[in-house]
Design an enzyme around this catalytic site. Sequence first.
Site, PDB file in Angstrom:
ATOM      1  N   LYS A 152     -39.711   6.758 -59.804  1.00 24.16           N
ATOM      2  CA  LYS A 152     -40.803   6.036 -59.122  1.00 24.16           C
ATOM      3  C   LYS A 152     -40.997   4.655 -59.762  1.00 24.16           C
ATOM      4  CE  LYS A 152     -42.972  10.397 -57.829  1.00 24.16           C
ATOM      5  NZ  LYS A 152     -43.973  11.441 -58.061  1.00 24.16           N
ATOM      6  N   GLN A 191     -48.753  13.493 -61.975  1.00 27.84           N
ATOM      7  CA  GLN A 191     -47.511  14.190 -61.654  1.00 27.84           C
ATOM      8  C   GLN A 191     -47.693  15.702 -61.811  1.00 27.84           C
ATOM      9  OE1 GLN A 191     -44.802  12.744 -60.341  1.00 27.84           O
ATOM     10  NE2 GLN A 191     -43.622  14.625 -60.252  1.00 27.84           N
ATOM     11  N   ASP A 229     -50.957   9.832 -53.534  1.00 27.51           N
ATOM     12  CA  ASP A 229     -50.219  11.078 -53.284  1.00 27.51           C
ATOM     13  C   ASP A 229     -50.773  11.814 -52.062  1.00 27.51           C
ATOM     14  OD1 ASP A 229     -48.003  11.871 -54.742  1.00 27.51           O
ATOM     15  OD2 ASP A 229     -49.177  12.439 -56.504  1.00 27.51           O
TER      16      ASP A 229
END
Length: 300
Positions: A60, A104, A127
């Site tokens: 990312k 994450q 997200d």
Amino acid sequence: MMDQPAGETRILDGKKLSNLLLDEIRDAVQKRAHKGLKTPHLAAILVGENGASLSYVQSKIRMCEKTGIRSTLMHLDENTSETELLQHIQTMNSDADIDGFIVQLPLPAHLDPDKMIPAIDPDKDVDGFHPINLGRMQLGLPTFLSATPAGVMLLLERYAIETAGKHCVILGRSNIVGTPLAILLSRNTEPGNCTVTLCHSKTKNIKEICRTADILIAALGRPHFVTADMVKAGAVIIDVGITRVPANNAKGYVVQGDVDFEQAAPIASAITPVPGGVGPMTVVSLLLNTLQATEKKDNQ
Ligand code: GUN
């Protein structure tokens, strides 16, 4: 729309498409700079040393660098407490320079994602995991779409895969892939308007159901689960699986999809490879969400 070689199985090349989209994002970031607008800034919180998570986060960050999006990694100790993580989330919520951030997953076992995710400011939840954003997605309201379902939708859209009226079979009902895709693909949109069957671990006659799929999406995390006998001639296959399987190579593993590509590809009309299919599209989707989060703040 991407190229279409006639009469053979189309490889839905997520790597190639994602590079195209990364160029588009880089152009948008540059245009913002020329207008004196803010450079988008994405942050990631990673707790612990999970090898796969570390490699996803690094990818990312690498993609951010390719597009000119600023990135910050907060890498926390495996033993970070719930209170500490909540404090870090609050710090990111109130940092005006950070437009979007992610925590994450998976988190170490002592940290409950259902407590951590709702602490993220929904306007920074790139997200799309916050209950408010998931609710907005369910209702068809503007929101941040989670990276994997958004990546699959983008792949279907840019390859102009016909979806209206098709029977789409989804394997796996996870909150971040199977369930949102079932909602998105059944909606009255383009892509969309599918008749969706969502299969899971208790589904009976799964092979027979798969054989009725015009579009088969495998997102169950079981390497090579989909075999030749589960694929209808001419089906479009989207493989979301990315499992590390131990191997005698330098890395010590190979990445395998949920579909046995060698078996399924000759029967399908189009298929995503693993790696290089859905994976790169998910990162692009996260960056698009970050750009969107920054743009939303322009007029505030
Ligand atoms: N772990 C696997 N996929 C994802 C994702 O899209 N976002 C986050 N935060 N963690 C993940």
